[in-house]
Design a protein around this motif. Structure first.
Motif, PDB file in Angstrom:
ATOM      1  N   LYS A   1       0.838  -1.189   0.000  1.00 43.03           N
ATOM      2  CA  LYS A   1       0.000   0.000   0.000  1.00 43.03           C
ATOM      3  C   LYS A   1       0.880   1.249   0.000  1.00 43.03           C
ATOM      4  CE  LYS A   1      -4.200   1.752   2.213  1.00 43.03           C
ATOM      5  NZ  LYS A   1      -5.172   1.543   3.326  1.00 43.03           N
ATOM      6  N   HIS A   2       0.504   2.226  -0.782  1.00 42.33           N
ATOM      7  CA  HIS A   2       1.209   3.502  -0.946  1.00 42.33           C
ATOM      8  C   HIS A   2       2.456   3.395  -1.817  1.00 42.33           C
ATOM      9  CE1 HIS A   2      -1.612   4.906   1.986  1.00 42.33           C
ATOM     10  NE2 HIS A   2      -1.045   4.272   2.996  1.00 42.33           N
ATOM     11  N   SER A   3       2.726   2.212  -2.394  1.00 42.44           N
ATOM     12  CA  SER A   3       3.821   2.103  -3.365  1.00 42.44           C
ATOM     13  C   SER A   3       3.463   2.893  -4.619  1.00 42.44           C
ATOM     14  CB  SER A   3       4.056   0.637  -3.730  1.00 42.44           C
ATOM     15  OG  SER A   3       4.498  -0.103  -2.628  1.00 42.44           O
ATOM     16  N   TRP A   4       4.482   3.083  -5.464  1.00 44.45           N
ATOM     17  CA  TRP A   4       4.277   3.837  -6.705  1.00 44.45           C
ATOM     18  C   TRP A   4       4.564   2.943  -7.911  1.00 44.45           C
ATOM     19  CZ3 TRP A   4       2.738   8.976  -7.376  1.00 44.45           C
ATOM     20  CH2 TRP A   4       2.562   9.708  -6.187  1.00 44.45           C
TER      21      TRP A   4
ATOM     22  N   GLY B   1      -5.030   1.068  -2.795  1.00 44.68           N
ATOM     23  CA  GLY B   1      -4.204   2.064  -2.133  1.00 44.68           C
ATOM     24  C   GLY B   1      -2.831   2.248  -2.735  1.00 44.68           C
TER      25      GLY B   1
ATOM     26  N   ASN C   1      -0.343   3.996  -5.576  1.00 48.29           N
ATOM     27  CA  ASN C   1      -0.238   5.212  -6.383  1.00 48.29           C
ATOM     28  C   ASN C   1       0.217   4.863  -7.796  1.00 48.29           C
ATOM     29  OD1 ASN C   1      -0.684   7.100  -4.090  1.00 48.29           O
ATOM     30  ND2 ASN C   1       1.275   6.264  -3.382  1.00 48.29           N
TER      31      ASN C   1
ATOM     32  N   LYS D   1      -2.732   9.026 -10.117  1.00 45.98           N
ATOM     33  CA  LYS D   1      -2.371  10.239  -9.385  1.00 45.98           C
ATOM     34  C   LYS D   1      -1.922  11.350 -10.322  1.00 45.98           C
ATOM     35  CE  LYS D   1      -3.079   8.385  -5.365  1.00 45.98           C
ATOM     36  NZ  LYS D   1      -4.250   8.787  -4.556  1.00 45.98           N
TER      37      LYS D   1
END
Length: 318
Positions: free
Chosen positions: A134-137, A159, A161, A181
């Motif tokens: 989660k929150h990785s790109w 979740g 990015n 994003k």
């Protein structure tokens, strides 16, 4: 029956025999065929071959006949989807191993179901090839295509990015509407600089469908120990040099849906997961339909990226 083949870089219709059914196979009368990268490869191959080249890797139709020896519960008249890069689906009828066939949910229409191979590829990238925290790109090139249409939505709801990359600046709004994003034109903008303003060390993963022209830039956008996933080379094959990857201890892979998802129970479970997301409207695939007489135009649209999402062809027999 009528079959569509690639011949010297063009599409032509031929008459062929309806195939006989071996054990554990199903004969499907096609309604609509989903186009994939493998179909472009077949068209290109036909320019170098003296023989006609069959194509088609997924479709939707109704069961015309089942093998008398079967391990499944399909019956004549069932509405089903199927996928297999070897199935040569672009025809009035397709013969397919029963393990590569699935029943379509009642609330999902044929056109949507005809794009499920792209959904399965996205599911594979997200859950099997590289499962981001989660929150990785993740940056995905070819962000207006069918694979990205599924992947961006799936990743966003998890979740993660996502940055979408395109060659057409007018497509940026569509890409961000899926949940990305940001969106950048990698041909005209300093997308690496723009990405590093958001995530200074670089993205964790690159997913690419372009090929050699984008490869160096994709590597530059990656974090140390990042992964480069090549899902097809529309322009040219990637020449991978180990010293380039070793500068950041990078990983490189070219996964195939057939290896990951078209074996055993994994296929049925993964297709079920994709259907559940579509049925619950957590994923909204975009699919454009062409008539079979416009197949050449549909393939050109797939190659150029002028149409957002997936492209399918309705089989019409005169």
């Amino acid at each position: 029956m009528k079959s569509y083949v690639c011949s010297s870089g063009k599409i032509k219709v031929i008459n062929s025999e309806i195939p006989k059914i071996p054990p554990k196979h199903i004969l499907i009368k096609n309604r609509i065929i989903g186009l994939n990268h493998s179909d472009l490869l077949a068209l290109e191959k036909s320019t170098r071959s003296k023989n006609d080249v069959s194509f088609g890797a997924e479709g939707v139709g109704v069961i015309a006949k089942c093998s008398s020896i079967t391990g499944r519960t399909f019956k004549v008249g069932d509405r089903v989807g199927y996928m297999d890069v070897k199935c040569q689906s672009f025809a009035e009828y397709t013969l397919i191993p029963e393990d590569h066939v699935y029943k379509i949910y009642d609330d999902i229409d044929d056109l949507t179901a005809s794009s499920f191979r792209k959904g399965l590829a996205a599911f594979m990238c997200l859950h099997d090839v590289y499962k981001p925290k989660k929150h990785s790109w993740v940056a995905i090139n070819g962000a207006t295509g069918g694979l990205a249409n599924y992947y961006i939505q799936m990743a966003n709801r998890s979740g993660i990015n996502v940055v979408g990359l395109t060659r057409n600046s007018s497509k940026k709004g569509y890409i961000t509407s899926l949940g990305a994003k940001a969106a950048f034109n990698w041909k005209e903008e300093d997308f690496i600089g723009d990405i590093k303003k958001m995530v200074p060390n670089g993205v964790n993963c690159i997913i690419d469908v372009c090929g050699q022209e984008f490869f160096q830039m994709g590597v530059d956008a990656l974090i140390y120990f990042g992964i480069y996933i090549s899902m097809g080379c529309l322009e040219s094959d990637i020449l991978v040099k180990s010293d380039l990857l070793s500068k950041k201890s990078l990983f490189f892979t070219t996964p195939a849906v057939n290896h990951y998802k078209l074996t055993g129970p994994y296929f049925a479970l993964s297709v079920m997961s994709v259907q559940e997301m579509v049925s619950r409207h957590t994923i909204k695939p975009k699919v454009t339909e062409f008539e079979s007489k416009m197949t050449a135009k549909a393939l050109q649209a797939l190659y150029s990226g002028e149409i957002d999402g997936s492209i399918s062809v309705r089989i019409q027999v005169s």
